[in-house]
Design a protein around this motif. Structure first.
Motif, PDB file in Angstrom:
ATOM      1  N   LEU A 109      54.890  75.138  27.289  1.00 54.47           N
ATOM      2  CA  LEU A 109      55.002  73.699  26.643  1.00 54.47           C
ATOM      3  C   LEU A 109      53.711  73.282  25.664  1.00 54.47           C
ATOM      4  N   PRO A 110      52.780  73.418  26.043  1.00 56.75           N
ATOM      5  CA  PRO A 110      51.598  72.792  25.288  1.00 56.75           C
ATOM      6  C   PRO A 110      51.303  73.654  24.084  1.00 56.75           C
ATOM      7  N   HIS A 111      51.813  75.097  23.964  1.00 58.40           N
ATOM      8  CA  HIS A 111      51.806  75.743  22.880  1.00 58.40           C
ATOM      9  C   HIS A 111      52.692  75.266  21.932  1.00 58.40           C
ATOM     10  N   LEU A 112      53.765  74.800  22.266  1.00 65.78           N
ATOM     11  CA  LEU A 112      55.031  74.614  21.369  1.00 65.78           C
ATOM     12  C   LEU A 112      54.835  73.091  20.790  1.00 65.78           C
ATOM     13  N   ARG A 113      53.991  72.388  21.092  1.00 61.27           N
ATOM     14  CA  ARG A 113      53.755  70.903  20.475  1.00 61.27           C
ATOM     15  C   ARG A 113      52.950  71.163  19.175  1.00 61.27           C
ATOM     16  N   GLY A 114      53.203  70.209  18.402  1.00 61.07           N
ATOM     17  CA  GLY A 114      52.580  70.067  17.162  1.00 61.07           C
ATOM     18  C   GLY A 114      52.855  68.774  16.498  1.00 61.07           C
ATOM     19  N   TYR A 115      52.396  68.546  15.182  1.00 55.79           N
ATOM     20  CA  TYR A 115      52.652  67.236  14.672  1.00 55.79           C
ATOM     21  C   TYR A 115      53.961  66.849  14.523  1.00 55.79           C
TER      22      TYR A 115
END
Length: 249
Positions: free
Chosen positions: A61-67
């Motif tokens: 999940l944290p690697h999929l996040r973005g602006y």
């Protein structure tokens, strides 16, 4: 550590959740997420709301996040989600079956079912329910991305696979995996010792050929965009270990 001879059988992932991150320590989640984000380009539109439908302990999940991007994590195992919740990076976690998602119609831009989680759908009707529910939840033009391990991998890598580890004086496990070619089942057996008590979990995955998945997809309204091989943009082959499906609503 005093051990008991009593073996207690428990549901898949109920006790495995406590050692899952160790068992999966070989997985490069950052690489996997970058590959998924590259596949998002096939949508031809912005991907803002992403649902990982089998998020496990939340490592991806944290690697999929973005602006301006929101991520949701779903999993059928409450034990796995409790482990995910202890990670400071975990957010928006929901215990749910991905055949019946607690989300509004047309609320997602991308739905992900990764690490061969769809292989737990043994019956074709369950696989179709999964497709129908994802279709309902996705916005027009949204993507469903899922992957499978192939029969080729199971036959070559999991003929008789064994693994053991002691994590500390109170926690250890044995794993034995094999492929039942007659029933097309990948079977993973875990014995996990926690404070002397031995727990047994058995995980069974239905291993379908790529062509079988294509036939199921043809029964839905999804458009099959691509089937890629082994984290690449190359077509899947008979000798591929993993097949990545990209479907558009």
């Amino acid at each position: 550590m005093k051990e008991t001879n009593r073996l207690q059988q428990v549901a898949p992932y109920s006790v495995l959740a406590s050692i899952y991150d160790h068992v999966m320590s070989h997985v490069n989640y950052a690489m996997w997420a970058n590959y998924i984000k590259a596949l998002f380009k096939l949508a031809g539109r912005r991907i803002s709301v992403i649902a990982d439908l089998s998020c496990g302990t939340g490592s991806l999940l944290p690697h999929l996040r973005g602006y301006r991007r929101k991520t949701l994590g779903f999993d059928l195992s409450l034990s796995m989600l409790k482990t995910a919740n202890r990670k400071s990076s975990a957010r928006h976690l929901i215990c749910a079956d991905f055949r019946q998602l607690p989300v509004k119609t047309h609320s997602l831009d991308a739905a992900l079912a990764l690490y061969d989680s769809v292989n737990y759908l043994h019956a074709d009707r369950d696989a179709l329910h999964f497709f129908y529910e994802c279709y309902r939840a996705l916005r027009p033009g949204g993507l469903l991305i899922f992957d499978i391990v192939t029969p080729y991998l199971c036959k070559t890598a999991f003929k008789e696979y064994q693994e053991s580890a002691m994590l500390n004086e109170n926690l250890r496990y044995d794993r034995f995996s094999f492929f039942d070619e007659d029933k097309n089942l990948q079977i993973n057996q875990f014995k996990i010792w926690v404070n002397g008590q031995c727990y047994y979990e058995e995980h069974r995955q239905k291993i379908r050929e790529v062509k079988e998945w294509i036939l199921l997809i043809k029964q839905t309204n999804f458009k099959l965009l691509e089937i890629f091989s082994n984290f690449s943009m190359k077509p899947v082959m008979e000798t591929s270990d993993r097949a990545h499906f990209v479907l558009r609503r």
